[in-house]
Design a protein around this motif. Structure first.
Motif, PDB file in Angstrom:
ATOM      1  N   LYS A 172     -37.229  -4.028   2.310  1.00 14.10           N
ATOM      2  CA  LYS A 172     -37.955  -2.840   1.500  1.00 14.10           C
ATOM      3  C   LYS A 172     -38.361  -1.955   2.676  1.00 14.10           C
ATOM      4  O   LYS A 172     -38.653  -2.371   3.897  1.00 14.10           O
ATOM      5  N   HIS A 173     -38.703  -0.699   2.151  1.00  6.42           N
ATOM      6  CA  HIS A 173     -39.505   0.032   2.899  1.00  6.42           C
ATOM      7  C   HIS A 173     -40.572   0.676   2.122  1.00  6.42           C
ATOM      8  O   HIS A 173     -40.432   0.912   0.806  1.00  6.42           O
ATOM      9  N   TYR A 174     -41.963   1.074   2.696  1.00  5.05           N
ATOM     10  CA  TYR A 174     -43.200   1.478   2.092  1.00  5.05           C
ATOM     11  C   TYR A 174     -43.380   2.755   2.761  1.00  5.05           C
ATOM     12  O   TYR A 174     -43.501   2.736   4.135  1.00  5.05           O
ATOM     13  N   LYS A 175     -44.415   3.345   2.152  1.00  2.00           N
ATOM     14  CA  LYS A 175     -45.587   4.436   2.822  1.00  2.00           C
ATOM     15  C   LYS A 175     -46.099   3.595   3.720  1.00  2.00           C
ATOM     16  O   LYS A 175     -46.773   2.820   3.460  1.00  2.00           O
ATOM     17  N   GLY A 176     -46.236   4.235   5.129  1.00  3.77           N
ATOM     18  CA  GLY A 176     -47.244   3.603   6.007  1.00  3.77           C
ATOM     19  C   GLY A 176     -48.272   4.516   6.364  1.00  3.77           C
ATOM     20  O   GLY A 176     -49.342   3.959   7.082  1.00  3.77           O
ATOM     21  N   ASP A 177     -48.444   5.902   6.086  1.00  8.24           N
ATOM     22  CA  ASP A 177     -49.285   6.779   6.741  1.00  8.24           C
ATOM     23  C   ASP A 177     -50.546   6.938   5.724  1.00  8.24           C
ATOM     24  O   ASP A 177     -51.703   6.614   6.241  1.00  8.24           O
ATOM     25  N   THR A 178     -50.165   7.148   4.607  1.00 10.52           N
ATOM     26  CA  THR A 178     -51.181   7.367   3.546  1.00 10.52           C
ATOM     27  C   THR A 178     -50.786   6.582   1.979  1.00 10.52           C
ATOM     28  O   THR A 178     -49.612   6.386   2.090  1.00 10.52           O
ATOM     29  N   ASN A 179     -51.684   6.326   1.193  1.00  7.07           N
ATOM     30  CA  ASN A 179     -51.367   5.655  -0.028  1.00  7.07           C
ATOM     31  C   ASN A 179     -50.489   4.374   0.270  1.00  7.07           C
ATOM     32  O   ASN A 179     -49.450   4.110  -0.568  1.00  7.07           O
ATOM     33  N   VAL A 180     -50.811   3.652   1.271  1.00  7.57           N
ATOM     34  CA  VAL A 180     -49.993   2.460   1.386  1.00  7.57           C
ATOM     35  C   VAL A 180     -50.159   1.452   0.385  1.00  7.57           C
ATOM     36  O   VAL A 180     -51.197   1.304  -0.143  1.00  7.57           O
ATOM     37  N   PRO A 181     -48.963   0.984  -0.294  1.00  5.54           N
ATOM     38  CA  PRO A 181     -48.907  -0.006  -1.521  1.00  5.54           C
ATOM     39  C   PRO A 181     -49.302  -1.219  -0.942  1.00  5.54           C
ATOM     40  O   PRO A 181     -48.308  -1.944  -1.264  1.00  5.54           O
ATOM     41  N   TYR A 182     -50.526  -1.552  -0.462  1.00  6.66           N
ATOM     42  CA  TYR A 182     -50.602  -2.875  -0.002  1.00  6.66           C
ATOM     43  C   TYR A 182     -50.412  -4.108  -0.836  1.00  6.66           C
ATOM     44  O   TYR A 182     -49.827  -5.173  -0.350  1.00  6.66           O
ATOM     45  N   GLU A 183     -50.774  -3.952  -2.116  1.00  7.83           N
ATOM     46  CA  GLU A 183     -50.552  -5.104  -3.129  1.00  7.83           C
ATOM     47  C   GLU A 183     -49.052  -5.364  -3.220  1.00  7.83           C
ATOM     48  O   GLU A 183     -48.706  -6.501  -3.505  1.00  7.83           O
ATOM     49  N   LYS A 184     -48.401  -4.095  -3.394  1.00  2.78           N
ATOM     50  CA  LYS A 184     -46.951  -4.427  -3.503  1.00  2.78           C
ATOM     51  C   LYS A 184     -46.182  -5.129  -2.361  1.00  2.78           C
ATOM     52  O   LYS A 184     -45.343  -6.144  -2.472  1.00  2.78           O
ATOM     53  N   ILE A 185     -46.631  -4.559  -1.161  1.00  3.44           N
ATOM     54  CA  ILE A 185     -45.910  -5.260   0.033  1.00  3.44           C
ATOM     55  C   ILE A 185     -46.528  -6.531   0.126  1.00  3.44           C
ATOM     56  O   ILE A 185     -45.679  -7.457   0.457  1.00  3.44           O
ATOM     57  N   VAL A 186     -47.703  -6.944  -0.246  1.00  4.13           N
ATOM     58  CA  VAL A 186     -48.248  -8.434  -0.039  1.00  4.13           C
ATOM     59  C   VAL A 186     -47.345  -9.390  -1.095  1.00  4.13           C
ATOM     60  O   VAL A 186     -46.970 -10.238  -0.622  1.00  4.13           O
ATOM     61  N   GLU A 187     -47.176  -8.791  -2.237  1.00  2.74           N
ATOM     62  CA  GLU A 187     -46.359  -9.723  -3.366  1.00  2.74           C
ATOM     63  C   GLU A 187     -44.840  -9.817  -2.573  1.00  2.74           C
ATOM     64  O   GLU A 187     -44.307 -10.809  -3.012  1.00  2.74           O
ATOM     65  N   ASP A 188     -44.303  -8.672  -2.214  1.00  7.22           N
ATOM     66  CA  ASP A 188     -42.878  -8.785  -1.900  1.00  7.22           C
ATOM     67  C   ASP A 188     -42.661  -9.655  -0.600  1.00  7.22           C
ATOM     68  O   ASP A 188     -41.876 -10.501  -0.473  1.00  7.22           O
ATOM     69  N   ALA A 189     -43.773  -9.468   0.370  1.00  6.33           N
ATOM     70  CA  ALA A 189     -43.907 -10.422   1.571  1.00  6.33           C
ATOM     71  C   ALA A 189     -43.955 -12.051   1.119  1.00  6.33           C
ATOM     72  O   ALA A 189     -43.451 -12.921   1.713  1.00  6.33           O
ATOM     73  N   LYS A 190     -44.707 -12.194   0.281  1.00  3.67           N
ATOM     74  CA  LYS A 190     -45.059 -13.554  -0.311  1.00  3.67           C
ATOM     75  C   LYS A 190     -43.662 -14.152  -0.858  1.00  3.67           C
ATOM     76  O   LYS A 190     -43.316 -15.396  -0.782  1.00  3.67           O
ATOM     77  N   ILE A 191     -42.742 -13.478  -1.689  1.00  5.15           N
ATOM     78  CA  ILE A 191     -41.466 -13.829  -2.208  1.00  5.15           C
ATOM     79  C   ILE A 191     -40.498 -14.330  -1.034  1.00  5.15           C
ATOM     80  O   ILE A 191     -39.980 -15.299  -1.144  1.00  5.15           O
ATOM     81  N   LEU A 192     -40.416 -13.335  -0.013  1.00  3.06           N
ATOM     82  CA  LEU A 192     -39.617 -13.525   0.910  1.00  3.06           C
ATOM     83  C   LEU A 192     -39.831 -14.854   1.752  1.00  3.06           C
ATOM     84  O   LEU A 192     -39.321 -15.630   2.186  1.00  3.06           O
ATOM     85  N   ALA A 193     -41.445 -15.011   2.097  1.00  2.24           N
ATOM     86  CA  ALA A 193     -41.945 -16.126   2.927  1.00  2.24           C
ATOM     87  C   ALA A 193     -41.568 -17.412   2.102  1.00  2.24           C
ATOM     88  O   ALA A 193     -41.295 -18.435   2.949  1.00  2.24           O
ATOM     89  N   GLU A 194     -41.451 -17.568   0.818  1.00  3.04           N
ATOM     90  CA  GLU A 194     -41.575 -18.538   0.084  1.00  3.04           C
ATOM     91  C   GLU A 194     -40.098 -18.893  -0.044  1.00  3.04           C
ATOM     92  O   GLU A 194     -39.669 -20.061  -0.651  1.00  3.04           O
ATOM     93  N   GLN A 195     -39.081 -18.177   0.263  1.00  9.07           N
ATOM     94  CA  GLN A 195     -37.747 -18.475  -0.009  1.00  9.07           C
ATOM     95  C   GLN A 195     -36.915 -19.438   1.129  1.00  9.07           C
ATOM     96  O   GLN A 195     -37.485 -19.362   2.095  1.00  9.07           O
TER      97      GLN A 195
END
Length: 195
Positions: A172-195
């Motif tokens: 995945k890639h996300y906006k990193g400079d403004t309006n960072v979708p923190y919750e979505k990134i956390v959710e996606d990273a959690k899915i990958l970490a648990e695989q």
């Protein structure tokens, strides 16, 4: 056990396995861009290699220390993300690739990292390759622009955060400079970490 109850047991087990598989979340529309290796030096002067990240979930971005625009806020945003991962117990590494390797020494990177709140326990700031190498690497592995015009002191580069899987694919890639979708990134990273 008669045939009837044996068949019943097989159906129950199949249903259970199906439901167990449904319980494991999947990423929505993963990119699955294969990334190649690049070697360099971290802010602490240690050897760094993307190959060594195999088996880990990690976040990546591209920065440089004399950046006058997006790099300081991007680094502070990534530091916030690092904090959120810690709060949620997500095991992940963070990597910031310098797009100005001839200027960014390990010492300069360490100073920059510390000034913007990076926890260097799980975050590597990388330099030590050539300008041509990082420009090609950004384009080929992360599909992002990296370009330092001749004689310029500023580098053109993307401002995305990239989520990389344990098998070295940009998922995945996300906006990193403004309006960072923190919750979505956390959710996606959690899915990958648990695989």
């Amino acid at each position: 056990m008669n045939i009837h109850s044996g068949v019943k047991l097989i159906f129950v087990m199949a249903a259970f396995l199906f439901l167990a598989a449904c319980g494991q979340k999947e990423l929505e529309d993963p990119l699955e861009w294969e990334i190649s290796n690049i070697e360099g030096t971290s802010q602490s002067g240690e050897d760094f290699s993307v190959e060594e990240m195999e088996g880990k979930v990690w976040m990546a971005n591209f920065i440089f220390t004399s950046c006058e625009t997006v790099c300081p806020p991007m680094t502070r945003n990534m530091a916030q993300l690092q904090e959120k991962f810690k709060e949620k117990g997500i095991e992940a590494e963070f990597v910031s690739f310098s797009v100005d390797p001839e200027v960014d020494t390990p010492e300069k990177l360490e100073e920059f990292a510390t000034a913007h709140g990076a926890d260097l326990e799980t975050w590597s700031f990388v330099t030590g390759y050539s300008q041509d190498e990082i420009e090609a690497y950004g384009q080929e592995s992360f599909r992002t622009i990296v370009s330092k015009p001749e004689g310029a002191d500023q580098v053109t580069h993307g401002s995305s955060f990239f989520l990389v899987s344990k098998d070295s694919k940009v998922m995945k890639h996300y906006k990193g400079d403004t309006n960072v979708p923190y919750e979505k990134i956390v959710e996606d990273a959690k899915i990958l970490a648990e695989q």
